[in-house]
Design a protein around this motif. Sequence first.
Motif, PDB file in Angstrom:
ATOM      1  N   ILE A 196     -22.807 -28.701   0.619  1.00  0.00           N
ATOM      2  CA  ILE A 196     -22.657 -30.132   0.900  1.00  0.00           C
ATOM      3  C   ILE A 196     -21.983 -30.396   2.240  1.00  0.00           C
ATOM      4  O   ILE A 196     -22.401 -31.265   2.998  1.00  0.00           O
ATOM      5  CB  ILE A 196     -21.853 -30.817  -0.235  1.00  0.00           C
ATOM      6  CG1 ILE A 196     -22.607 -30.693  -1.566  1.00  0.00           C
ATOM      7  CG2 ILE A 196     -21.593 -32.289   0.091  1.00  0.00           C
ATOM      8  CD1 ILE A 196     -24.015 -31.249  -1.543  1.00  0.00           C
ATOM      9  N   CYS A 197     -20.940 -29.630   2.554  1.00  0.00           N
ATOM     10  CA  CYS A 197     -20.219 -29.863   3.808  1.00  0.00           C
ATOM     11  C   CYS A 197     -19.850 -28.540   4.464  1.00  0.00           C
ATOM     12  O   CYS A 197     -19.177 -27.706   3.860  1.00  0.00           O
ATOM     13  CB  CYS A 197     -18.951 -30.685   3.541  1.00  0.00           C
ATOM     14  SG  CYS A 197     -17.920 -30.936   5.004  1.00  0.00           S
ATOM     15  N   THR A 198     -20.300 -28.367   5.688  1.00  0.00           N
ATOM     16  CA  THR A 198     -19.921 -27.198   6.479  1.00  0.00           C
ATOM     17  C   THR A 198     -19.031 -27.662   7.618  1.00  0.00           C
ATOM     18  O   THR A 198     -19.490 -28.384   8.510  1.00  0.00           O
ATOM     19  CB  THR A 198     -21.159 -26.485   7.060  1.00  0.00           C
ATOM     20  OG1 THR A 198     -22.015 -26.081   5.983  1.00  0.00           O
ATOM     21  CG2 THR A 198     -20.751 -25.272   7.881  1.00  0.00           C
ATOM     22  N   ILE A 199     -17.753 -27.297   7.550  1.00  0.00           N
ATOM     23  CA  ILE A 199     -16.833 -27.625   8.644  1.00  0.00           C
ATOM     24  C   ILE A 199     -16.875 -26.456   9.621  1.00  0.00           C
ATOM     25  O   ILE A 199     -16.581 -25.316   9.259  1.00  0.00           O
ATOM     26  CB  ILE A 199     -15.395 -27.852   8.133  1.00  0.00           C
ATOM     27  CG1 ILE A 199     -15.370 -28.961   7.081  1.00  0.00           C
ATOM     28  CG2 ILE A 199     -14.469 -28.212   9.299  1.00  0.00           C
ATOM     29  CD1 ILE A 199     -14.003 -29.210   6.462  1.00  0.00           C
ATOM     30  N   GLU A 215     -24.773 -32.056   4.416  1.00  0.00           N
ATOM     31  CA  GLU A 215     -26.155 -31.730   4.032  1.00  0.00           C
ATOM     32  C   GLU A 215     -27.000 -32.985   3.816  1.00  0.00           C
ATOM     33  O   GLU A 215     -26.575 -33.915   3.123  1.00  0.00           O
ATOM     34  CB  GLU A 215     -26.136 -30.899   2.747  1.00  0.00           C
ATOM     35  CG  GLU A 215     -27.497 -30.373   2.348  1.00  0.00           C
ATOM     36  CD  GLU A 215     -27.435 -29.539   1.092  1.00  0.00           C
ATOM     37  OE1 GLU A 215     -27.884 -28.386   1.126  1.00  0.00           O
ATOM     38  OE2 GLU A 215     -26.920 -30.045   0.064  1.00  0.00           O
ATOM     39  N   ASP A 216     -28.173 -33.004   4.426  1.00  0.00           N
ATOM     40  CA  ASP A 216     -29.138 -34.110   4.310  1.00  0.00           C
ATOM     41  C   ASP A 216     -28.617 -35.428   4.883  1.00  0.00           C
ATOM     42  O   ASP A 216     -29.237 -36.481   4.672  1.00  0.00           O
ATOM     43  CB  ASP A 216     -29.555 -34.333   2.843  1.00  0.00           C
ATOM     44  CG  ASP A 216     -30.244 -33.115   2.251  1.00  0.00           C
ATOM     45  OD1 ASP A 216     -30.920 -32.392   2.999  1.00  0.00           O
ATOM     46  OD2 ASP A 216     -30.093 -32.882   1.036  1.00  0.00           O
ATOM     47  N   ILE A 217     -27.488 -35.398   5.583  1.00  0.00           N
ATOM     48  CA  ILE A 217     -26.925 -36.635   6.138  1.00  0.00           C
ATOM     49  C   ILE A 217     -26.793 -36.540   7.655  1.00  0.00           C
ATOM     50  O   ILE A 217     -27.318 -37.359   8.393  1.00  0.00           O
ATOM     51  CB  ILE A 217     -25.541 -36.946   5.507  1.00  0.00           C
ATOM     52  CG1 ILE A 217     -25.673 -37.099   3.999  1.00  0.00           C
ATOM     53  CG2 ILE A 217     -24.946 -38.215   6.129  1.00  0.00           C
ATOM     54  CD1 ILE A 217     -24.346 -37.184   3.278  1.00  0.00           C
ATOM     55  N   GLY A 218     -26.105 -35.529   8.117  1.00  0.00           N
ATOM     56  CA  GLY A 218     -25.931 -35.356   9.559  1.00  0.00           C
ATOM     57  C   GLY A 218     -24.529 -34.897   9.916  1.00  0.00           C
ATOM     58  O   GLY A 218     -23.718 -34.581   9.040  1.00  0.00           O
ATOM     59  N   GLU A 219     -24.261 -34.845  11.210  1.00  0.00           N
ATOM     60  CA  GLU A 219     -22.976 -34.350  11.694  1.00  0.00           C
ATOM     61  C   GLU A 219     -21.960 -35.474  11.869  1.00  0.00           C
ATOM     62  O   GLU A 219     -22.315 -36.612  12.177  1.00  0.00           O
ATOM     63  CB  GLU A 219     -23.160 -33.624  13.032  1.00  0.00           C
ATOM     64  CG  GLU A 219     -23.894 -32.307  12.893  1.00  0.00           C
ATOM     65  CD  GLU A 219     -24.070 -31.584  14.211  1.00  0.00           C
ATOM     66  OE1 GLU A 219     -23.724 -30.400  14.301  1.00  0.00           O
ATOM     67  OE2 GLU A 219     -24.595 -32.214  15.158  1.00  0.00           O
ATOM     68  N   ILE A 220     -20.700 -35.107  11.690  1.00  0.00           N
ATOM     69  CA  ILE A 220     -19.590 -36.015  11.979  1.00  0.00           C
ATOM     70  C   ILE A 220     -18.929 -35.525  13.262  1.00  0.00           C
ATOM     71  O   ILE A 220     -18.699 -34.317  13.430  1.00  0.00           O
ATOM     72  CB  ILE A 220     -18.593 -36.083  10.809  1.00  0.00           C
ATOM     73  CG1 ILE A 220     -19.180 -36.945   9.688  1.00  0.00           C
ATOM     74  CG2 ILE A 220     -17.240 -36.641  11.252  1.00  0.00           C
ATOM     75  CD1 ILE A 220     -18.261 -37.176   8.512  1.00  0.00           C
ATOM     76  N   PHE A 221     -18.627 -36.470  14.148  1.00  0.00           N
ATOM     77  CA  PHE A 221     -18.086 -36.136  15.466  1.00  0.00           C
ATOM     78  C   PHE A 221     -16.664 -36.654  15.651  1.00  0.00           C
ATOM     79  O   PHE A 221     -16.270 -37.658  15.055  1.00  0.00           O
ATOM     80  CB  PHE A 221     -18.947 -36.775  16.571  1.00  0.00           C
ATOM     81  CG  PHE A 221     -20.336 -36.191  16.696  1.00  0.00           C
ATOM     82  CD1 PHE A 221     -20.634 -35.289  17.700  1.00  0.00           C
ATOM     83  CD2 PHE A 221     -21.347 -36.561  15.817  1.00  0.00           C
ATOM     84  CE1 PHE A 221     -21.906 -34.755  17.827  1.00  0.00           C
ATOM     85  CE2 PHE A 221     -22.621 -36.032  15.935  1.00  0.00           C
ATOM     86  CZ  PHE A 221     -22.903 -35.133  16.944  1.00  0.00           C
ATOM     87  N   LEU A 222     -15.930 -35.955  16.532  1.00  0.00           N
ATOM     88  CA  LEU A 222     -14.657 -36.462  17.039  1.00  0.00           C
ATOM     89  C   LEU A 222     -14.904 -37.060  18.414  1.00  0.00           C
ATOM     90  O   LEU A 222     -15.644 -36.485  19.215  1.00  0.00           O
ATOM     91  CB  LEU A 222     -13.644 -35.323  17.226  1.00  0.00           C
ATOM     92  CG  LEU A 222     -13.038 -34.627  16.019  1.00  0.00           C
ATOM     93  CD1 LEU A 222     -12.072 -33.549  16.504  1.00  0.00           C
ATOM     94  CD2 LEU A 222     -12.309 -35.610  15.137  1.00  0.00           C
TER      95      LEU A 222
END
Length: 199
Positions: free
Chosen positions: A112-115, A149-156
Amino acid sequence: RLWKNSTVSIFYLKKYIIKIEKHEMEDLEKIQKIIENLKLQMQEQKCIYRWLEDGTIDKVVCKFNAPIELEELQKIHQKYPNIKLPESYIAFLKCSNGAQLYESLTCKASTICTIYSLQEAFVHRENLHQSILFQNEDTKDLLPILLLEDIGEIFLDTKVSDGEKYLLYPFPEDKRFPYSFADWLGKFVVAQGNEYWNW
C-alpha cells in the motif's frame, strides 16, 4: 543600546532553536512509538489485520529499514545545499531510512505504501526532472518521498520551511496537508493505509 539589542536577538534566537529541538524530539518519539507498535502487532499476531474500505480484511506486514547514517545525511546536505528537509521527515529517517507499509500476504507484489529511502528519493527526483511535467519552476523543488499503490507519489516542497505546508497531496492533486510528516504518518497508520484525506 547595540549591546542590548544583540542580547535580545540572541535570547530570541535561542528560544527559537529550543522550540525547533522540542518539536523534533516530539516527532522522533511519535515516530518511534508508531514503528514499535506496528512491530509489536506483527510479533504477537505474525501479521496485521487491515480493514479495507469495502469492509473486507487483508493480512499485511510492515517492513522498516535501518536508520539513516548521519554521514549519509551530511552528504545529501552537501550535495544539495539549497534543499531543506523538514525536521519531522528527518526524524523518520533517523528511525527508518525507508519502509514498506501494509505489504499484503494474500496478494503478492501489493504494498500500500512504499516510503523511499532518502537516497532513492533523490534518484526518483533526478528521473522526474527528465519528464516534461517536471520542467517548470513550480515542480523543480519537489522531492518524491513515498508511493501510494494505485494512487501516486507524495512530495515534499523543499523550499518551504518547517511550520508551513510542505507535504503535498498525491500527485497530481494541488492540495497540501496542513501538518507535519509525523502527523501524516500517524493518521495513515490509524486509518490502516486507507485514504483518510478523502473521507
